[in-house]
Structures are given as structure tokens and as C-alpha cells.
Motif scaffolding. Structure first.
Motif, PDB file in Angstrom:
ATOM      1  N   TRP B  46       8.138  -2.786   4.964  1.00 58.37           N
ATOM      2  CA  TRP B  46       7.670  -1.580   5.637  1.00 58.37           C
ATOM      3  C   TRP B  46       8.758  -0.966   6.496  1.00 58.37           C
ATOM      4  N   LEU B 345       4.210   5.165  -3.161  1.00 58.23           N
ATOM      5  CA  LEU B 345       3.939   4.157  -2.138  1.00 58.23           C
ATOM      6  C   LEU B 345       3.004   4.672  -1.060  1.00 58.23           C
ATOM      7  N   GLN B 348      -0.405   3.026  -0.074  1.00 59.39           N
ATOM      8  CA  GLN B 348      -0.300   1.724   0.602  1.00 59.39           C
ATOM      9  C   GLN B 348       0.176   1.881   2.036  1.00 59.39           C
ATOM     10  N   VAL B 349       1.060   2.840   2.238  1.00 56.77           N
ATOM     11  CA  VAL B 349       1.543   3.075   3.601  1.00 56.77           C
ATOM     12  C   VAL B 349       0.373   3.484   4.494  1.00 56.77           C
ATOM     13  N   ILE B 351      -2.825   2.936   3.963  1.00 59.05           N
ATOM     14  CA  ILE B 351      -3.744   1.813   4.133  1.00 59.05           C
ATOM     15  C   ILE B 351      -3.229   0.874   5.210  1.00 59.05           C
ATOM     16  N   ARG B 352      -1.953   0.616   5.164  1.00 60.30           N
ATOM     17  CA  ARG B 352      -1.394  -0.282   6.175  1.00 60.30           C
ATOM     18  C   ARG B 352      -1.569   0.301   7.572  1.00 60.30           C
ATOM     19  N   VAL B 356      -5.085  -1.772   7.822  1.00 60.89           N
ATOM     20  CA  VAL B 356      -4.591  -3.109   8.141  1.00 60.89           C
ATOM     21  C   VAL B 356      -4.194  -3.229   9.604  1.00 60.89           C
TER      22      VAL B 356
END
Lengths: 521, 453
Positions: B46, B345, B348-349, B351-352, B356
């Protein structure tokens, strides 16, 4: 769209497969990396022996095998059978951070598991306050878990472990440092969640006084609550009125913050830096500070490093003592800390542990070996050996007896009851005399003195009861039978000890045989 | 047709302030990203992404600043012949204005051909075209008897073109009077196969959605296309206003029409696809001074449908271009492959950052939100430095919109790649768009009837 079929035509099966393929790629595109992300986060936490928040209903992973020896010691630890105060442990942060006061999650998990496996049960705040108010006595292996400073680590790392073992605890919040979002300290939301979980109660650790302030014009600093602040603008220390106003305002601000965030008012208070009596820059401060705390809170905590259980006098004024657990506490060290905070039973079998006997200045004292304590006294000196004064604070209603010998050569041996307290009874015998003294240190006073049939040894027995009655007998003869009323600060409770002193010209060896204690209730 | 000038640049003091703010922002971003280096120990992936995406975006601005095209001025007799092709489907409300703008460009009449193609509209588009043609016989109309899609509309125009250069203009795009003249100068270099014109949003002040798009369009053209044009490899000459050399298009016409992807006919992303046919062998430039205005969706539904279409064409065409872009200039090549990898990407970025971190790690996603907002402000400041308008703040809204909505279209776009149904516009008659208040009505011809025949 109608019409164009330019290019090759593909069959319906192939077409369906291609559509399925794109859908599969899309699903994999989202699911696989997301799962990988979540799993790496979990793995990261497991590597530190730590779980996701238990508030989300997750189980923490199993801690590595419990060390057998400390567990065995813990299980065998003698616990007091009377209305003794509970073991209270003081934690700060539980997290991987390397600070001296921070316990790693793995270590914390091991410690809690040791307690659980040794049969300890936690005492909730309500039960503790009930006991202090004279309610039901606590079970033998009780422990109170406290966490100072209200840091985020206890939400993330400590709570899952507590949840796993069904333990309860309290945390002491520095409300002035708390924000709406978690940082080093808990956020208000996290605190609320902890409180609502039923495992935690939220208590007070000052609003904005967990810091050091200038206490003289040279810039020396001291804890904000136990010192009169140096006011640079005025060029002086604050007055006692200003000090009192300041600490009262801090308490009020803290309670306002609690109620402002919809939380129940705190009932317990932990002194920042565990400072009450010192360091202070004015002798009036401890009494005033205690007064303010007493007014606003049902109980307060002070930390100890050595052996410490709460005293009856302390409990009556709402002051409890706790044992601090730090980063360097190994499992064996943890069990030793638990031992230090556990009250001893009034039973001669506890004499066998040599480590419970202390001489002056926390040096180890002489312990009975096969029933005999040998006190070697250099010429003109005084030697004592007291049974864990920090762990016998609640001893009352007992009789302590022994045969004190080796009294030739001008030596003097003594049996102590209520040892180390302001009511200490010291029955000292020499070859032909018995002298009973009451009090310790500068306040020691002789209260009785009699002649005895000269002999190399004498049998001494002291009986103390909770109502303040003291009875001392030597060789069957009553030498003291008095009743001392309870005063503020005195409680007719304390442990036992032996002492000896030698003639200025000759060293002596005083022998204490058959030291026994017997409970009367 | 002479319309008003775009709102002028702010004054010198204003510009200095804006540049200062932008510089401070960039320095701040670089500084903050330097701290990210510490995170390499904790989460290297990341941290790397964060540094790379910041570098990529800042590099777009840098490269764009280096793009200073100087196409030669052409004398009257040097101007090439031009065919404007306007494919249309159900655009009865705006087609008249579009076509009038095309007909009234400042260009020699003997070298201008305007072809309007009606893709069998179900509303009055054809009738309106007829009215325009009645007023100006130069307009040639091609009427399809059945709906074939925009690509075939454009091809019909290509087949009838007499000019050396093809200019494709969307049916809801209004070209400036000097737009054609400025665009054709870029073709003076014989290696240039296509040139993208600059398009701004016509209905920028309608609502929040159009305001956001105004900032985005401006930056997408001025910054991103310039960064590509520096290497003469613009990857998409937008259908709203672009020019092609006829001799470059004719050889690829059939392949372009017959393009299939995963077994279905490619009916969307016509502009990007056509550019891709030329990209390996021709220089593709961008003309920041050739101006047109286009109408953008002003309802969420239409906007999201358009964005989904664009994502699908982006996926398809990027896969195609990936096969040959490595042959281009290394910086262009790297930029191109990054321009594929980084958006992929993005889910996912997000979501993180939004799932997360707050829910599992219990940390607030400062870095992510700060980064997104910083970029948004950069976009906004860039817009503000070129246009004295109040829209610059909407760059922030766009950034949030992207994070919240657009990024999630990507998996949906992948899943529905084969679905060509949304390639064409809906067959329902278009509803009357809200008035475009920026631009005055075309002069010359009397106001046309707006009711369909």
C-alpha cells in the motif's frame, strides 16, 4: 440493438461460456483481493498474538502453551480465609508497543490464562464497592483488573482476551485526552462500546491532570495533582485555595465529560502517577487531595511495587492498593506479583516461605527453619523480621505465640503483633524482664513492664482482637490486658513479627522457637 | 458562428495566488508521501501504491506543462478540405444547434462538407435535420432505414466524405467558429493521423453533476491528453470533436466496423477503438486551442450508464493497446501501463481505506482521504487557474463521487463486458434537455421549430 453480425458468428454455448467467464473474472477480481486483504490483517494480528475486536464477536486465537511452573506456583498460593482484600492488578497499555508500562498482547493473554487456570475470578466494580461498604465477602481467589489511562490498546488487544476468559475489568480514562476518533487513547465511541459490553466499567483518571507541571521557579516539575503549581505570570506558587480550586475543577470537568457523552458517572479514581503522599511541595496537599477524591468517588487506587494489599483503614476511607504489571513481567514474575498482592492467611504454614519475611528496608528477614528462627544481632543493634507486612494488613482476631530463648548475655527478644502499624504491640523479654511497647517508630511507648522469673527463655503469647483488645502473656502470666479504642488511621489489624536487640558490649543470638499463629475467628 | 469566449483567466494577482496554493499543495503532498516511506516496513504494497499513484498524477501535470504545440499557421489556400460527420440518434432538441454550429464555422465554403447521419431515430431528429438542410443546402443527410449504431453512422459519413480530413462531431456537441481552422493546422505534419480537439461542458451550470463533470472534462483534456500528446500518442480522440486523416481511416474502416470482443460485436467505444487502429502507426495529437462544447448527462442514471459504457470500452481498448504500447517512448509506455494498473487497483484501495482500516484496524483513513482530497484540490486549482469560474470546488465532489460510486462500476463493467445492449442510446425519445444558458443561440438562420414533424 438489432442487426449487425459482422465478424465471425459464435455458437450459443460458446457465447454462454464467454459471458460466464466475464462474470467469473469480475467476481474473482473483487473477492480474491478483498479476502487477501482481510486475511493479511488477521494474520498480522495473530502474529502479535492478538485478536480482532471481541466486540465484533471474534474469538482470539489460542495463546501458546502455558508455562507449567508458574501455573503450579499460582495454584498453590495460600489465600487468606477471612474478609481479606482482593488482589488488584494495575495495567496500563496492552499492545505491541515497546513502552515500559505496556504489556504485550501475548504476555497479557498468558497472564489472564494463568489466572483463569488457577481458578481466579474477577470482581466487578459493583461487587468491589459492595464489599467495601461491608457487603458480602469475596471468593478466595478474587482479582480486580484495572487499566489506567484508557488507551486504545485495551480496546483492540485486552478486551478480546477478557472476553475469551469471561473476565471483567475497569479502565481509568483521561477524559481531556479523549477524542471522537481513536488515537493513542480510546475514542468516546470505543469507551461507550466497552462500557456497554458488560465487561468493563469506565472510571476516572483525571480530566487534564495526568501530566507534570512546573512546581518552582527553576522549572522542576511534579505531578499536577499533588503539587501547587508555579504561576510564572504571578511569580509565585498558587495558594492552597487556588490549588483546591484547580483540582476540584478537574474533577468537575471529568464528570461533566462523562455525563456529556452519555456515560454513567465514574465511581473509582486512580491517582495519576499513583501519586498521593508524594511527591508534594506542600504538606497540606495529601489531606486536601484525598478529601476532594473522597467526596467525588467511592474508591481510589494507589500503586505499590512491593508487597501490598489494601489496609482496613484505607478501605474505610475508600483507598485501595494495587500491584503494577509492566512490560518486563515474565510469567514467573507475574505469579510473584500476584503473590505480593495476595493477603496471607493466619496460618503457620505460610511461615515456611522464606520470601515472606522482611527485615527493615525490605531486606529479607530471618525465617523459621524447622520451627526455629535464629536472630543474630550484632552488639548494640536491633534486628527484626516481620511476616510480609503488606500482606497481613487484615490480620486480626488471632493469637501469636512462641518461645523466645538465647536471652543470656543481656539480649532481648520480642514478639510482635499488629507489626508495623501504629498500634504495633511489641512484647519484649529479656532474662528477667518483660516490656510491652505500643506503637512504632517515634510513637513507640512503653505500656507495661514487669519482672519475670529469670530464665534463658520465656514463652510469650499475644492475642489481638478486632474490637481493639490486646492481651499479652509471658510464661502464662498476663502482663497486659488492655482495650484500645479505634482511632482514625488505626484499625487493630496487622501481622506478626519477631525482633531482637543486643547489649552494647556483646553480640547475641536470640532464638524464637515454635512460632505459631492461631486464628480466633 | 461566433459564440462568446470561454470565461477568461483570472487576473495576475489571482493567478499568483492560485499558483502559490498549488505549489504549497504539491510540496505538502510530496512531503506527506515522503513519510509514507516509513510505512514500507508495515505494509509495503500500500505504501508503494500510494507513492506511485501520487507520482503518476503529479507527472501528468508536469508532462502537460511541457506540451506546447506550435502548429503552423496555414494560408487560406493551404487549408485542406474537410468533411464534418455528425452521427445522430434521437437528438431532436439539440441537433439543430449542433448542425448550425458546424455549418457556420469559419472555413472556406468550397472546402467544407457537412454530413449528418440519422441512425433511424424514433423521434423527430430526421425532420429537424431536414429543416436545417432546407435552410442551408450544404448539409448532406444520410438516413438509415434501421438502427445500426453510431459506428455505422460514422462509417456512412466516411464513405461519402470528399474531404481530406474527417472531423467527427457528436450530435450534442457545438463546435466553435474557429474550431475547425485551428484543428486542421495540426495535420500539417504528414505523420499525424488524428487530432483530438478540446471539449468543454456546455451545460456546466445545470446541477452538481454537470459542474463536477465540467472540472473533470477540463482536466482530462488539458492535463491527461496533453501528457499523452507530448509523446504523440493520445489514446482516445473523443467522439465529441476530433479530426482524422481520411487516408488513415479508410484502410481500417472495415476492421473497425467488424470489431468483435469476446464473441460479441463492439458497439460502444467507437472513438477509442478507431484511435487504437491508428495509434501504432500514426502520431496522434491534441489541439488545446480547438474548442467545442458538449452536453453532458445531467441525471445520475444517464451519467452512470455513460460511465459504465466508457469503462467497458476502456477495458476492451486498453487490452488492445497494451499489445503495442511498449513500442512507444518509454515514459509513454510506462504511463500507459500504469494508467491501466492503477485504476484496476482502485476498488481494493477504497476497500482498504473505507472498510479494513476503520472497521478492522480501527484507524481513520487519513492518508487515503487526504490524498484524494489533495488531488481533487489540485484539479480544482488547475481549473481555476484557467477559468475564472466558481466551479473549481466541484473537483472535490468529483473525487468523492469517484470513490463512492464510479470505482465500483469497474467489476460490473467486467461482468457485463459482453453486453452490447447499452452500446446505443435508448430508443425512447430523448426528453427535452434543460436550456444551455452559457452560449447564445446561433445567429443567422431564424429560430427553428422545435416540434417534431
Amino acid at each position: 440493438m438489432t442487426g449487425h453480425r459482422a465478424g465471425r458468428r459464435i455458437g450459443p454455448v460458446r457465447s454462454a461460456l464467454l459471458t460466464a467467464g466475464t462474470i467469473a473474472v469480475a467476481v474473482a477480481y473483487m473477492v480474491i483481493p478483498t479476502a487477501a486483504q482481510l486475511r493479511s490483517v488477521v494474520d498480522n494480528r495473530q502474529a502479535t498474538g492478538v485478536a480482532r475486536s471481541s466486540v465484533g464477536g471474534q474469538e482470539p486465537p489460542a495463546v501458546a502453551a502455558l508455562p507449567a511452573a508458574p501455573l503450579a506456583v499460582l495454584r498453590r498460593l495460600p489465600v487468606a480465609e477471612t474478609d481479606a482484600p482482593p488482589l488488584i492488578l494495575a495495567y496500563h497499555d496492552v499492545s505491541p508497543s515497546a513502552d515500559r508500562y505496556t504489556v504485550t498482547p501475548a504476555a497479557f493473554g498468558t497472564q489472564m490464562r494463568l489466572l483463569a487456570e488457577a481458578g481466579y475470578r474477577t470482581v466487578t466494580t459493583a461487587r468491589l464497592l459492595d464489599w467495601m461498604a461491608g457487603g458480602a465477602r469475596l471468593p478466595a481467589r478474587s482479582v480486580v483488573l484495572t487499566f489506567d489511562d484508557g488507551v486504545d490498546g485495551i480496546f483492540r488487544y485486552a478486551d478480546p482476551v477478557l472476553a475469551q476468559h469471561g473476565l471483567t475489568a475497569s479502565t481509568y480514562l483521561i477524559t481531556g485526552a479523549m477524542r471522537d476518533l481513536p488515537g493513542y487513547h480510546l475514542s468516546w465511541d470505543e469507551a461507550r462500546v466497552l462500557g456497554a459490553s458488560g465487561r468493563w466499567t469506565l472510571e476516572a483518571h483525571s480530566h487534564d491532570a495526568h501530566r507534570r507541571i512546573a512546581i518552582d521557579k527553576d522549572g522542576r516539575t511534579g505531578p499536577a495533582l499533588t503539587n501547587r503549581a508555579w504561576l510564572p505570570a504571578a511569580g509565585r506558587l498558587e495558594t492552597m485555595d487556588e490549588y483546591t480550586g484547580r483540582i476540584t475543577a478537574d474533577v468537575a470537568a471529568q464528570q461533566a465529560d462523562f455525563s456529556g457523552h452519555g456515560l454513567p458517572a465514574p465511581r473509582l479514581f486512580a491517582y495519576p502517577f499513583s501519586a498521593v503522599d508524594q511527591p508534594v511541595n506542600d504538606p497540606q496537599i495529601p489531606a486536601i487531595l484525598r478529601g476532594v477524591v473522597r467526596q467525588s468517588y467511592a474508591a481510589s487506587f494507589v500503586n505499590e511495587y512491593g508487597a501490598a494489599t489494601s489496609t482496613p483503614a484505607g478501605v474505610a476511607t475508600g483507598e485501595l492498593r494495587r500491584i503494577e504489571i509492566t512490560r518486563s513481567t515474565t510469567p514467573a514474575g507475574f505469579v510473584a506479583a500476584v503473590a505480593r498482592g495476595t493477603a496471607l492467611p493466619r496460618d503457620p504454614k505460610v511461615f515456611a516461605d522464606r520470601t515472606v519475611w522482611t527485615a527493615d528496608g525490605d531486606r529479607p528477614g530471618a525465617a523459621p527453619v524447622r520451627g526455629r528462627t535464629t536472630l543474630r544481632v550484632p552488639a548494640g543493634r536491633h534486628v527484626r523480621s516481620v511476616l510480609a507486612p503488606g500482606r497481613t494488613t487484615w490480620w486480626t482476631d488471632y493469637q501469636v505465640s512462641a518461645r523466645i530463648g538465647g536471652l543470656d548475655g543481656g539480649a532481648d527478644g520480642a514478639l510482635l503483633a499488629l507489626a508495623g502499624t501504629p498500634d504495633q504491640i511489641q512484647v519484649g523479654v529479656s532474662r528477667g524482664w518483660v516490656t510491652v511497647r505500643r506503637g512504632s517508630g517515634a510513637r513507640e511507648k512503653m505500656v507495661a513492664q514487669r519482672g519475670l522469673m529469670p530464665a534463658a527463655s520465656h514463652r510469650v503469647a499475644v492475642t489481638v482482637t478486632a474490637d481493639g483488645k490486646v492481651r499479652a502473656e509471658v510464661d502464662g502470666l498476663v502482663v497486659l490486658d488492655a482495650s484500645y479504642p479505634r482511632r482514625a488511621g488505626s484499625w487493630a489489624a496487622g501481622g506478626i513479627g519477631v525482633a531482637a536487640s543486643a547489649d552494647p558490649a556483646t553480640a547475641a543470638t536470640v532464638l524464637v522457637d515454635g512460632l505459631r499463629v492461631q486464628r480466633l475467628t | 458562428m461566433r459564440t462568446t469566449e470561454p470565461a477568461g483567466r483570472p487576473g495576475r494577482a489571482g493567478l499568483t495566488l492560485i499558483y502559490a496554493m498549488a505549489a504549497a499543495l504539491v510540496i505538502g503532498i510530496v512531503f506527506v508521501k515522503a513519510f509514507t516511506v516509513r510505512d514500507f516496513g508495515i505494509s509495503p504494497f500500500w505504501a508503494l501504491y500510494s507513492v506511485v499513484v501520487t507520482g503518476y498524477i503529479l507527472s501528468r501535470f508536469l508532462l502537460a506543462a511541457l506540451y506546447r504545440p506550435r502548429p503552423p499557421a496555414l494560408a487560406e489556400d493551404e487549408l485542406p478540405s474537410v468533411t464534418i460527420v455528425v452521427p445522430a440518434f434521437n437528438e431532436q432538441w439539440v441537433i439543430a444547434r449542433t448542425l448550425r454550429a458546424c455549418l457556420e464555422v469559419d472555413y472556406p465554403a468550397d472546402r467544407l462538407q457537412v454530413i449528418a447521419v440519422d441512425d433511424c431515430s424514433t423521434d423527430g431528429t430526421l425532420a429537424v435535420m431536414g429543416q436545417v438542410a432546407a435552410a442551408d443546402p450544404r448539409l448532406e443527410i444520410v438516413a438509415f432505414d434501421h438502427n445500426q449504431g453510431k459506428r455505422y453512422g460514422m462509417a456512412a459519413g466516411v464513405r461519402r466524405a470528399r474531404g481530406e480530413l474527417l472531423i467527427f462531431i457528436d450530435s450534442d456537441s457545438f463546435v466553435e467558429a474557429d474550431g475547425i481552422r485551428r484543428l486542421v493546422r495540426y495535420f500539417a505534419d504528414p505523420r499525424v493521423g488524428a487530432v483530438a480537439g478540446h471539449t468543454d461542458v456546455a451545460n456546466s451550470h445545470t446541477n452538481l453533476l454537470t459542474k463536477m463533470q465540467a472540472v473533470r472534462y477540463f482536466v482530462a483534456f488539458r492535463v491527461y491528453k496533453s501528457a499523452e500528446a507530448l509523446f504523440r500518442s493520445v489514446t482516445c480522440c473523443s467522439g465529441c470533436f476530433s479530426g482524422y486523416r481520411l487516408s488513415a481511416v479508410e484502410p481500417v474502416l472495415e476492421r473497425w466496423l467488424g470489431q468483435t470482443f469476446l464473441g460479441s460485436v463492439s458497439s460502444y467505444g467507437d472513438d477509442r477503438s478507431l484511435t487504437n487502429f491508428l495509434l501504432p502507426d500514426w502520431a496522434i495529437l491534441y489541439a488545446p486551442d480547438a474548442q467545442a462544447y458538449t452536453v453532458v448527462p445531467d441525471t445520475l442514471r444517464t451519467f452512470l450508464r455513460q460511465q459504465l459504457r466508457w469503462k467497458k470500452s476502456w477495458i476492451r481498448e486498453s487490452l488492445r493497446a497494451a499489445r503495442f504500447m511498449w513500442r512507444k517512448h518509454p515514459v509513454m509506455s510506462l504511463s500507459f501501463y500504469l494508467s491501466i494498473a492503477l485504476p484496476l487497483l482502485a476498488p481494493q484501495v477504497v476497500i482498504r481505506a473505507l472498510v479494513v482500516q476503520p472497521l478492522v484496524l480501527r484507524t481513520f483513513p487519513y492518508w487515503y482521504l487526504g490524498g484524494v482530497l489533495a488531488m481533487a484540490f489540485l484539479y480544482g486549482l488547475y481549473y481555476r487557474s484557467h477559468r475564472a469560474e466558481d466551479l473549481w470546488l466541484y473537483g472535490v465532489f468529483f473525487a468523492l463521487f469517484y470513490t463512492g460510486m464510479l470505482v465500483w462500476q469497474l467489476p460490473w463493467a467486467i461482468a457485463t463486458l459482453r453486453d452490447s445492449r447499452w452500446g446505443t442510446r435508448t430508443s425512447a425519445p430523448s426528453r427535452e434537455p434543460r436550456p444551455v444558458v452559457d452560449l447564445p443561440a446561433p445567429r443567422g438562420a431564424p429560430e427553428l421549430e422545435r416540434t417534431p414533424a
